[in-house]
Motif scaffolding. Structure first.
Motif, short mmCIF file in Angstrom:
data_model
loop_
_atom_site.label_atom_id
_atom_site.label_comp_id
_atom_site.label_asym_id
_atom_site.label_seq_id
_atom_site.Cartn_x
_atom_site.Cartn_y
_atom_site.Cartn_z
N SER A 459 -61.13 -10.68 32.49
CA SER A 459 -60.49 -10.53 32.20
C SER A 459 -59.35 -9.39 31.88
O SER A 459 -60.51 -7.94 31.36
CB SER A 459 -60.02 -10.94 30.24
OG SER A 459 -58.47 -10.79 30.14
N ASP A 460 -58.00 -8.97 32.77
CA ASP A 460 -57.36 -7.95 32.51
C ASP A 460 -56.83 -7.28 31.68
O ASP A 460 -55.64 -6.43 31.56
CB ASP A 460 -56.70 -8.26 34.20
CG ASP A 460 -55.38 -9.28 34.06
OD1 ASP A 460 -55.84 -9.87 32.81
OD2 ASP A 460 -54.57 -9.47 34.75
N SER A 499 -66.39 -13.77 40.67
CA SER A 499 -65.50 -15.08 40.02
C SER A 499 -64.47 -12.90 39.91
O SER A 499 -65.24 -12.09 39.93
CB SER A 499 -65.65 -15.47 37.94
OG SER A 499 -66.25 -14.31 38.10
N PRO A 500 -63.29 -13.20 39.90
CA PRO A 500 -62.69 -11.95 38.88
C PRO A 500 -63.21 -11.31 38.04
O PRO A 500 -63.34 -11.34 36.97
CB PRO A 500 -61.43 -12.33 38.89
CG PRO A 500 -61.03 -13.41 40.15
CD PRO A 500 -62.45 -14.34 39.79
N GLN A 501 -63.66 -9.54 38.74
CA GLN A 501 -63.66 -9.18 37.74
C GLN A 501 -63.14 -7.85 37.69
O GLN A 501 -62.92 -7.38 37.83
CB GLN A 501 -65.69 -8.47 38.11
CG GLN A 501 -66.51 -9.34 37.98
CD GLN A 501 -67.15 -10.73 36.53
OE1 GLN A 501 -67.80 -9.82 36.40
NE2 GLN A 501 -66.45 -11.78 36.51
N TYR A 502 -63.17 -7.16 36.08
CA TYR A 502 -62.23 -5.96 35.62
C TYR A 502 -63.43 -4.58 34.85
O TYR A 502 -63.93 -5.96 33.59
CB TYR A 502 -60.90 -6.32 35.14
CG TYR A 502 -59.90 -6.85 35.16
CD1 TYR A 502 -59.37 -6.72 36.35
CD2 TYR A 502 -60.43 -8.76 35.21
CE1 TYR A 502 -57.93 -7.76 36.89
CE2 TYR A 502 -59.45 -9.57 35.93
CZ TYR A 502 -58.92 -9.06 37.03
OH TYR A 502 -58.25 -9.75 37.81
N ILE A 519 -57.78 0.17 33.04
CA ILE A 519 -57.94 -1.60 33.62
C ILE A 519 -58.30 -1.10 35.44
O ILE A 519 -57.05 -1.21 35.91
CB ILE A 519 -57.31 -2.17 32.74
CG1 ILE A 519 -57.53 -2.73 31.15
CG2 ILE A 519 -58.23 -3.72 33.38
CD1 ILE A 519 -56.99 -3.10 30.42
N ALA A 520 -58.89 -1.41 36.10
CA ALA A 520 -59.12 -1.50 37.14
C ALA A 520 -59.88 -3.27 37.47
O ALA A 520 -60.99 -3.03 37.09
CB ALA A 520 -59.19 -0.47 37.99
N PRO A 521 -59.50 -3.88 38.84
CA PRO A 521 -59.95 -4.96 39.04
C PRO A 521 -60.88 -4.21 39.71
O PRO A 521 -61.51 -3.87 41.48
CB PRO A 521 -59.24 -5.43 40.26
CG PRO A 521 -57.56 -4.61 40.22
CD PRO A 521 -57.97 -3.93 39.52
#
Length: 784
Positions: A459-460, A499-502, A519-521
């Motif tokens: 989650s971002d 999967s997208p990670q933050y 927070i950064a991807p």
């Protein structure tokens, strides 16, 4: 404790003087009516000539002087009103059309130029807890806006209770630099002209309200030491304001000689230095010279006349019933507070000022972070504050560097702790209602950065719940310790590389305060591919053996792959699909051999292409060429391979997507990618921009002015950037707004623009902001 507006009006009249810290050393109350500022008669020929000059500067739109800002018009109207001139209603109409009740600068100038205290009623909710005023509500206090309000109080004779002039003076005492001077912005050098204006307005207020000026003795000394008498155009304004300051601060300068030199410096057109602002200040000093023989107001008499039960006040004696009020006897000793920190406790001591004439009771005041003052009655001259602690969270962590290698990211981060400022002072009250206020002492509670907490999620969104504690509910789990400079290296591995990670990073100080998170991807892994054929020439009907080698970095990848054979006309000859969601590991990669049988009816040049796709988009591809011969002759020479690799490098500011073609036979190389921080993986194409025309530093709306509008635009842009919204500034606006040339638009740039606007608003002559920055030792340092 919160007060209703009605209650506030009732109590503030008696509290404003007592609770205004450091405003004076002796405070007492007098019986007086609510004066209003009255226009004087222009009896001096020099004042009349100056007023005539101002009248010649009225523009067709009825503004006076420079109509791009309100300053000239407001100064001119104030001077004309004070000189007794009439007939400038249209000019005031032009000024009132610019009214913005949210803007402190404009509202205060409207009050001063009109002499109407009703404008100050619009500022009731703008006074900050520290007693000062900012440009807009919720802006931090600054010296210039606070002085504009204090001047408006003086000019209008304001006697309301919604705004405390004593609290403004309290703020100004705390805003002084160590040398006693005042600056346009915090941490800037003291400015002699601004300091003279400050002492002048503070002195007027203290004189009227029977307040002692001893707290500003260092400011008076600073003015004397830094302003030499000069009646040349470039220096005369400082000289004028110097003597205005001395005349209201109890120094009683001999003005006769000063007035003669000032009159001699008046231009033939009636102006002083050919400037509206300087002429305004000259009129003020000329009038002060005329009034210098009037009785000291501290010992003046106020008269109460009773008529059929109604009490009125008058400045002239009309009946034999007279009451005289003067300052009660000042105690022999000054009330002096000393404080120190010992074992985490603030120890406070002060002297007992009781004597044969007065016995005093003491009350200790304390506040933290500029909040509300808290008080306690004290029966001795010793006290201690055991609640002194660092209560402020550290600043949000910042990325310093990032290295991507061997299946992980190593992030270098830093944070700075934020001190909690505690202030203390003591008040003493005698049975005769003599109130004495001590100096204020300050102490900072700063525990330092303990370390960082780093968590990876999908989650971002902000997630404070990621901070967990041990069973004692105090010890923070998974804390990565920081060094003495508040820095640490953090190793990051995604929980799910497919999967997208933050990454969420918090800073914690040694007092247990937690910062907001950054927070950064985490960047998506890069796939590289290579394909080779076992021969360069085949015959129709032969089987082509293709070797496929693919790699993923820095983490595993999951993608779909296919090998396609295409003839020289672009027609598909054959195709082979790999299993869906094939995994390419970061350590071993993916290796496979594909056997493709050629049709019997093909010949000519062919190529085999390997293509990796993620989410329907090509992630990597490579190709190799070979020939199909109708003669059936074959050659066993190793084939040449063309590899196309799409790689993504993440930085803190922009991402560059690089496509490379590599011609090789059997050799591949592994590259180590280093970036400043993994902020985004969006592909951006960078092109060379044509040379832009030179922009005016600070002027982001390109109206050829640097003012509060520009500062507001910069703050709005900074707010968008801080909340990950898209930027609205174009390249030219960015260049103009980045006044400290750090390649970042932030609140520091806005603060410097406001400081420069404050400088020009008070007559500053440097039209280029860079010159002003250099003058104030604030110029950005360029890299070699």
């Amino acid at each position: 404790m919160k007060f209703s507006k009605r209650t506030k009006k009732k109590v503030s009249a008696c509290l404003s003087m007592i609770l205004a810290v450091n405003t004076c050393s002796v405070i007492s109350f007098i019986a007086s009516g609510s004066d209003s500022a009255e226009a004087s008669t222009a009896s001096s020929p020099a004042v009349s000539k100056a007023a005539t000059y101002l009248g010649t500067k009225v523009n067709p739109d009825k503004s006076i002087g420079d109509n791009r800002i309100i300053n000239d018009t407001s100064y001119a109207l104030s001077a004309l009103r004070a000189s007794g001139a009439k007939g400038y209603e249209d000019s005031f109409g032009w000024l009132s059309d610019k009214a913005d009740s949210q803007n402190t600068d404009i509202t205060a100038r409207l009050a001063s130029s009109s002499g109407n205290s009703e404008y100050l009623g619009q500022m009731e909710t703008k006074q900050n807890k520290d007693g000062g005023f900012g440009l807009y509500p919720d802006y931090s206090s600054d010296v210039l806006d606070s002085l504009l309000v204090l001047n408006a109080i003086n000019e209008t004779g304001y006697s309301g209770t919604d705004i405390s002039g004593a609290s403004v003076c309290s703020y100004l005492i705390n805003a002084k630099n160590k040398d006693g001077g005042f600056a346009y912005a915090e941490s800037n050098k003291s400015d002699p002209l601004l300091t003279a204006i400050a002492v002048y307005d503070i002195g007027r207020f203290c004189e009227k309200n029977r307040l002692d000026m001893s707290q500003f003795s260092t400011s008076i000394s600073y003015i004397s030491d830094n302003i030499e008498d000069s009646y040349e155009d470039g220096d005369i304004q400082k000289t004028i304001c110097k003597y205005l300051a001395l005349s209201t601060s109890g120094q009683n300068p001999q003005l006769d000689d000063v007035i003669k030199k000032l009159e001699a410096a008046q231009k033939s057109d009636g102006s002083f230095a050919g400037d509206i602002t300087t002429t305004y200040w000259a009129i003020k000093l000329l009038e002060a010279g005329e009034k210098s023989g009037i009785e000291d107001p501290v010992t003046s008499t106020s008269t109460a006349t009773t008529q059929t039960g109604t009490t009125t006040t008058s400045s002239a004696v009309t009946t034999s019933m007279t009451t005289t009020t003067s300052i009660p006897p000042t105690p022999v000793s000054e009330l002096k507070l000393n404080s120190s920190i010992k074992d985490g406790t603030v120890e406070l001591r002060w002297n007992d000022i009781s004597d044969n004439n007065n016995t005093f009771r003491y009350k200790l005041y304390r506040r933290g972070n500029g909040g509300e003052w808290e008080s306690n009655n004290v029966n001795s001259t010793i006290a201690a504050d055991a609640t002194f602690k660092d209560a402020n969270a550290p600043k949000t962590p910042q990325f310093l560097d990032a290295v991507i290698d061997s299946g992980k990211i190593i992030l270098s981060v830093q944070s700075k702790d934020t001190a909690t400022v505690y202030e203390y002072y003591v008040s003493a009250e005698s049975e005769e209602n003599v109130i004495v206020v001590s100096n204020t002492t300050k102490h900072e509670a700063l525990s330092g950065i303990a370390g960082f907490v780093a968590k990876v999620t999908d989650s971002d969104k902000s997630s404070p719940a990621l901070i967990e504690y041990e069973s004692d509910k105090k010890t923070i789990k998974d804390l990565i310790k920081a060094d003495k400079d508040g820095k640490a290296d953090i190793t990051v591995v995604p929980n799910d590389p497919f999967s997208p990670q933050y990454i969420h990073i918090f800073a914690a100080d040694n007092a247990g305060n937690i910062s907001s998170e950054i927070i950064a991807p985490i960047p998506e892994s890069t796939i590289t591919a290579k394909i080779t054929a076992d021969k360069t020439t085949y015959s129709a009907g032969d089987t082509v053996s293709l070797s496929v080698v693919s790699e993923s970095a820095p983490f595993d990848s999951k993608a779909d792959a296919k090998v396609t054979v295409i003839d020289e006309k672009g027609n598909k000859v054959s195709e082979h699909n790999f299993d869906k969601d094939t995994v390419i590991t970061a350590d071993k990669g993916h290796k496979d051999t594909v056997e493709i049988k050629l049709p019997d009816n093909v010949s000519g040049k062919m190529k085999a292409v390997i293509t990796w796709s993620r989410n329907g988009e090509e992630a990597a591809s490579a190709e190799t060429e070979f020939t199909v011969s109708a003669s059936g002759k074959t050659t066993t020479t190793s084939s040449a391979t063309t590899t196309k690799t799409t790689s993504t490098t993440s930085t803190t500011s922009k991402t560059t997507s690089t496509a490379t073609k590599t011609t090789s036979k059997t050799t591949t190389s592994t590259a180590k990618t280093t970036s400043s921080a993994p902020v985004t993986t969006t592909t951006t194409t960078t092109t060379t921009q044509p040379v832009q025309e030179k922009t005016k530093l600070g002027d982001v709306n390109f109206d050829n002015k640097v003012d509060s509008v520009d500062a507001s635009l910069i703050l709005a842009e900074y707010a968008k950037i801080s909340t990950n919204q898209n930027t609205t500034f174009n390249e030219k606006q960015f260049t103009a707004g980045d006044v400290d040339e750090t390649n970042v638009i932030d609140s520091v740039d806005a603060s410097k623009v406001l400081a420069y606007y404050s400088y020009t608003s008070t007559g500053g002559k440097l039209s280029d902001m860079r010159d002003w920055l250099e003058l104030t030792a604030e110029a950005p340092k360029k890299e070699d």
